[in-house]
Design a protein around this motif. Structure first.
Motif, PDB file in Angstrom:
ATOM      1  N   ALA A   3      42.587  50.760  48.935  1.00  0.00           N
ATOM      2  CA  ALA A   3      42.093  49.769  47.573  1.00  0.00           C
ATOM      3  C   ALA A   3      41.384  51.115  46.233  1.00  0.00           C
TER       4      ALA A   3
ATOM      5  N   ALA B 127      40.626  46.360  53.314  1.00  0.00           N
ATOM      6  CA  ALA B 127      40.337  45.589  50.721  1.00  0.00           C
ATOM      7  C   ALA B 127      42.005  45.572  50.506  1.00  0.00           C
ATOM      8  N   ARG B 131      43.288  42.092  48.281  1.00  0.00           N
ATOM      9  CA  ARG B 131      44.111  41.940  47.701  1.00  0.00           C
ATOM     10  C   ARG B 131      44.942  41.716  47.476  1.00  0.00           C
ATOM     11  N   THR B 136      40.415  38.822  48.163  1.00  0.00           N
ATOM     12  CA  THR B 136      39.312  39.706  47.682  1.00  0.00           C
ATOM     13  C   THR B 136      37.783  38.971  47.754  1.00  0.00           C
TER      14      THR B 136
END
Lengths: 357, 278
Positions: A3, B127, B131, B136
């Motif tokens: 991320a 995360a 995504r 998300t």
């Protein structure tokens, strides 16, 4: 793959602050209610005296400035009783949480697969043995035969139920529930038969079956305490498995869980905590059903928070209920928990129906 | 030559049944190379789910050999397998009261080392999974209040959070409308470009399988049969297996598709049939 650093943090479980708040509030409540429980009763003891007595007994400090009767009331009667309420309530709370997760059944309580019936048969048999046998059977390390047989009966029944329900490909939850129900019914028939022949011991039998903390004593606490605390610790370190089981057994296996092994271990631990509690207090309903249920609604199903919270609030509820039962003229605490717990549970049920539309 | 991601050699498997065992797989062999996407087709009860459970290591073969990433699968422990193989099952209980991010974080269970809480690696993996599964924006929603399509993306994210090398999908398009079916398969295509994933997906739609898979396999009589490479399905074989008439047609873009060739019976109603209006 990773991320971006700018992404807002995502909470992956109960936050530390929230968990501390929930558990801290529970512990404070527990201390307050415990203090009230030790001081309040037919003969009141000042809080200062109660604290001084406990300090004196534990650490041997402070001058003795209280009547001997106060010391007996606080140290020999009320403190063990309050501590027993905490222990049994905590054990019921976390055992109920584990059984609800394992059986994926919101109606599951710690007694559901045979603990109550087995413990009851053991205790009732022990109560009647002196009447049935020409010689009396003595206790062991401050434990009566009643406590020993209640503990062994509760734990033993769960092991038998598990063995009966276990098949080639594992132990299906439905089979476990049905086997538990059938064996409980069988043992309940035994209890009824013993009550039928109990004669003038019937009052003692009924009193045990209704559940009470009145028999709490230091030796009994010393027996049940470590069992409940250790089984709780071993349950809470298995939070990953319990969380995985929220998704069902198949998906838990896909997440790397040895499902059948985990079920065996958790069942044994929950049965251990329940049986140790039953040995001290007899069967006390609704604590192990309502507490996990309510906490799950309030704080979500993550066992990292749910298990410790069930332990703390189970303790709070039972100490509070026992205080109420004592102040109401000594009615059995099991009657009070059912009397308050059942309508409350119904209200909760109706509310969840309304919320779902 | 590199080890195949998944290899089955003469695998038999089944379930306990009244009077013995019901054998579902009977000498099935299969080889899926790393990075491939394979569609698995077959009639109901032909053993597609059983085969996925064998590859995920939750069901043991009664005969034959199962290899994962070059090693016999049961040389790996259960958590070791779960760090390499993730499954998007047909149905999963979604626990009440859990937020999406927490649900996806359950995919980190096989990686769990710390006593409580998650470490930074877990947060990154969740995360990234959210995504990549285009979920998300759902992270703070309650998981039990999602629509079918959203739910499927979230469960896919949970599987991705396991950081698997092999992703198994059991009828991922079930209960999805046509648009969501295509969107899901497109997402798998994108995922394969982003992650080193080998994908085995059970699909019912022959055209979807032909369009998106590198190869299609057919389960028939407990064995695995090759049914076609990228872009095509052997029509005669599919027709034999499924027992329904299929017709080949040409789509707007010129590719060949298979269509169910059942004539419209309403066009020639029998005289003694009751009128639909009454």
């Amino acid at each position: 793959m990773r991320a971006a650093a700018a992404a807002p943090p995502i909470a992956l479980g109960p936050s530390l602050g929230r968990s501390s708040l929930v558990l801290g509030t529970g512990v404070v409540l527990l201390i307050v209610i415990g203090a009230v429980g030790v001081t309040l009763g037919t003969s009141g003891v000042a809080l200062g005296d109660a604290v001084a007595i406990v300090m004196h007994r534990l650490l041997g400090i402070g001058p003795v400035s209280w009547p001997a009767s106060s010391e007996t009331i606080v140290w020999d009667l009320r403190l063990p009783r309050v501590l027993a309420g905490m222990l049994v309530g905590a054990g019921l709370g976390c055992a109920g949480t584990v059984f609800q997760a394992l059986l994926r059944n919101p109606m599951a309580d710690p007694y559901i697969i045979g603990t109550a019936a087995g413990a009851s048969l053991g205790a009732v048999a022990a109560l009647l043995v002196p009447a049935l046998l020409p010689f009396a059977v003595g206790g062991w390390m401050g434990l009566g035969l009643v406590q020993i047989l209640a503990f062994a009966g509760g734990l033993g029944t769960v092991l038998v139920v598990y063995a009966v329900a276990r098949g080639q490909g594992g132990t299906p939850v439905v089979t476990l529930l049905l086997a538990g129900y059938a064996i409980s019914s069988l043992l309940a028939a035994g209890v009824a038969m013993l009550m039928f022949v109990s004669g003038d011991r019937l009052a003692a039998v009924v009193s045990w079956l209704l559940g009470s903390l009145g028999g709490a004593s230091w030796p009994r606490l010393a027996f049940a305490g470590p069992l409940i605390v250790v089984s709780f610790a071993l349950m809470v370190v298995r939070w990953r498995g319990l969380n995985a089981l929220l998704l069902g057994e198949q998906q838990a296996a896909f997440l790397g869980l040895e499902v059948e092994r985990e079920k065996r271990i958790l069942t044994a631990l929950a049965a251990l905590a329940t049986s140790a509690g039953v040995a001290v207090s007899g069967t006390i309903g609704f604590v192990g059903l309502v507490v996990p249920h309510l906490l799950r609604l309030a704080f979500g199903p993550d066992h990292r928070l749910l298990l410790p919270a069930s332990m703390v609030y189970g303790a709070v509820l039972l100490v509070l209920a026992d205080l109420g039962a004592r102040l109401l003229g000594g009615i059995p605490v099991g009657v009070l928990t059912a009397l308050i717990g059942a309508p409350f549970f119904l209200w909760l049920l109706r509310r969840s129906l309304v919320l779902r539309g | 030559m590199a080890d195949p991601a998944v290899e089955l050699i003469g695998v038999s498997a089944g379930y306990p049944a009244v009077g013995g065992r019901r054998r579902v797989l009977d000498g099935a062999s299969l080889r899926v190379d790393a990075g491939e996407m394979v569609a698995l087709l077959g009639t109901n009860g032909s053993g597609k789910t059983t085969l996925l459970r064998i590859v995920a290591g939750t069901l043991r073969a009664t005969a034959g050999e199962v290899r994962l990433l070059g090693r016999p699968i049961h040389d790996w422990s259960r958590p070791e397998i779960a760090r390499r193989v993730a499954v998007l099952p047909q149905t999963t209980d979604v626990p009440a009261g859990m937020r999406v991010a927490e649900l996806v974080a359950l995919g980190r269970i096989p990686h769990g080392r710390s006593w409580f809480g998650a470490d930074a690696g877990d947060a990154d993996a969740v995360a990234a999974a959210l995504r990549d599964a285009d979920a998300t924006e759902l992270a703070d929603r309650r998981a039990d209040e999602l629509s079918g399509g959203e739910r499927q993306r979230v469960l896919l994210a949970m599987a991705l959070a396991q950081e698997p090398r092999v992703l198994l999908l059991d009828e991922p398009t079930l209960h999805l409308d046509l648009a969501h079916q295509v969107a899901l398969v497109r997402m798998l295509e994108r995922l394969r470009a982003m992650r080193p994933l080998t994908v085995i997906a059970v699909l019912h739609d022959l055209n979807l399988a032909a369009a998106f898979a590198d190869r299609s396999l057919l389960l028939h009589d407990g064995r695995v049969v090759a049914a076609g490479g990228a872009g095509r399905i052997d029509a005669a074989l599919a027709q034999r297996t499924f027992g329904v008439p299929l017709a080949e047609a040409t789509a707007a873009d010129g590719s060949r598709v298979l269509a169910l060739a059942i004539a419209n019976r309403r066009e020639s109603p029998k005289k003694n049939e009751p009128n639909a209006d009454c």
